[in-house]
Design an enzyme around this catalytic site. Structure first.
Site, PDB file in Angstrom:
ATOM      1  CG  ASN A  80      -1.751   1.227   1.357  1.00 34.04           C
ATOM      2  OD1 ASN A  80      -1.815   2.023   0.425  1.00 34.04           O
ATOM      3  ND2 ASN A  80      -2.396   1.402   2.501  1.00 34.04           N
TER       4      ASN A  80
ATOM      5  CE  LYS B 270      -0.313   3.511   4.548  1.00 33.93           C
ATOM      6  NZ  LYS B 270      -0.496   3.663   5.971  1.00 33.93           N
TER       7      LYS B 270
ATOM      8  CG  HIS C 212      -6.215   2.037   4.549  1.00 37.68           C
ATOM      9  ND1 HIS C 212      -5.836   3.066   5.371  1.00 37.68           N
ATOM     10  CD2 HIS C 212      -5.201   1.141   4.556  1.00 37.68           C
ATOM     11  CE1 HIS C 212      -4.626   2.797   5.855  1.00 37.68           C
ATOM     12  NE2 HIS C 212      -4.217   1.633   5.379  1.00 37.68           N
TER      13      HIS C 212
ATOM     14  CD  GLU D 131      -3.478   5.791   6.185  1.00 36.15           C
ATOM     15  OE1 GLU D 131      -3.318   5.766   4.958  1.00 36.15           O
ATOM     16  OE2 GLU D 131      -2.661   5.291   6.991  1.00 36.15           O
TER      17      GLU D 131
ATOM     18  CD  GLU E 292      -3.914  -2.322   7.094  1.00 31.86           C
ATOM     19  OE1 GLU E 292      -2.758  -2.528   6.739  1.00 31.86           O
ATOM     20  OE2 GLU E 292      -4.562  -1.324   6.739  1.00 31.86           O
TER      21      GLU E 292
ATOM     22  N   GLY F 148       1.632   2.540  10.705  1.00 32.09           N
ATOM     23  CA  GLY F 148       2.595   3.632  10.562  1.00 32.09           C
ATOM     24  C   GLY F 148       3.200   4.097  11.875  1.00 32.09           C
TER      25      GLY F 148
ATOM     26  CB  SER G 157       4.257  -1.476  12.316  1.00 32.00           C
ATOM     27  OG  SER G 157       3.839  -0.137  12.490  1.00 32.00           O
TER      28      SER G 157
HETATM   29  P1  PGA Z   1       2.250   0.455   7.706  1.00 30.90           P
HETATM   30  O1  PGA Z   1       0.860   0.684   6.935  1.00 30.90           O
HETATM   31  O2  PGA Z   1       2.826  -0.841   7.218  1.00 30.90           O
HETATM   32  O3  PGA Z   1       3.104   1.642   7.334  1.00 30.90           O
HETATM   33  O4  PGA Z   1       1.935   0.425   9.170  1.00 30.90           O
HETATM   34  C1  PGA Z   1      -0.030  -0.371   6.703  1.00 30.90           C
HETATM   35  C2  PGA Z   1      -1.264   0.140   6.014  1.00 30.90           C
HETATM   36  O5  PGA Z   1      -1.697   1.259   6.305  1.00 30.90           O
HETATM   37  O6  PGA Z   1      -1.852  -0.549   5.172  1.00 30.90           O
END
Ligand code: PGA
Length: 251
Positions: free
Chosen positions: A8, A10, A103, A105, A173, A179, A215
């Protein structure tokens, strides 16, 4: 079941950066395939989710390869007066096979509701694309013991219009692990994945792949991928660099 490794990206990478990444990635992936057991790679599905402005570049670069791609979101209509939205039909025309939906976000920064997400899931499936639906609790929800309740709600509402005969992938998630560098413990992951797999079985979606995201790094991938209920990863930060993404795939 194939293990899935989904990147992903982003809102990172320009078309030029996406092109450079994929040239380097394909080269290194092919050489690691040559140097190891070929069969190992047949059981893996690699998916790239670039930002929408990079979709066409990614489609061009992946033409003729086994690496799949998709968009990070899409609207529940193919076209129309919907300024700023992404058409899943165009994703399909470009050769994309997946759409990431729900997601955290999208939910928390852009106000997407389970109701809206359920319409998107149904539309993506109607085009024979695979929705990759993300679910997961906030830190306050985990701390107050609401994780299972949140997950059940997001799953049941998000999939209320889904077609059980069509493809679907789920990613768990935990929002507090995205993140933040704060990865859920293998125990937390396996426990919550067990709950989700039970719910999927009740919903007659027993063969749905269930990914973990939050993460995921080369350092923790090996332990997490060996858990019973983990069918792959959705990777943000660590998918932006060729070497760390490859290390996770090779874990
Ligand atoms: P991350 O993001 O691996 O940076 O924690 C995962 C995601 O948002 O899909």
């Amino acid at each position: 079941m194939k293990k899935i490794f989904a990147a992903n990206w982003k809102l990172y990478k320009s078309p030029k950066q996406a092109r450079d990444f994929l040239e380097n990635f394909k080269f290194k992936l092919e050489s690691s395939q040559r140097n190891s057991d070929q069969d190992k790679f047949k059981d893996k599905e690699i998916i790239i989710f670039p930002s929408s402005i990079c979709l066409e570049t990614v489609a061009d670069k992946l033409l003729g390869s086994n690496i799949k791609f998709g968009s990070q979101n899409s609207y529940f209509k193919a076209e129309g007066a919907f300024t700023g939205e992404i058409s899943a039909e165009v994703v399909k025309e470009l050769g994309g096979q997946y759409v990431l939906l729900g997601h955290s976000e999208r939910r928390n920064l852009f106000g997407e509701t389970d109701e809206l997400i359920s319409q998107k899931v149904a539309f993506v499936q109607s085009l024979d694309l695979t929705p990759l639906l993300c679910i997961g609790e906030l830190l306050t929800e985990r701390e107050s013991g609401q994780t299972n309740e949140v997950i059940e709600r997001q799953l049941k509402l998000g999939l209320k219009n889904a077609n059980p005969q069509k493809n679907l992938v789920i990613a768990y998630e935990p929002v507090w692990a995205i993140g933040t560098g704060k990865v859920a413990t293998p125990h937390q992951v396996n426990e919550t994945h067990g709950v989700i797999k039970n719910l999927l079985a009740q919903m007659k979606l027993k063969n749905t792949a269930l990914l973990y995201g939050g993460s995921v790094k080369p350092e923790n991938a090996k332990e997490l991928i060996s858990l019973d209920h983990v069918d792959g990863f959705l990777i943000g930060g660590a998918s932006l660099e060729v070497d760390s993404f490859l290390k996770i795939i090779n874990s």
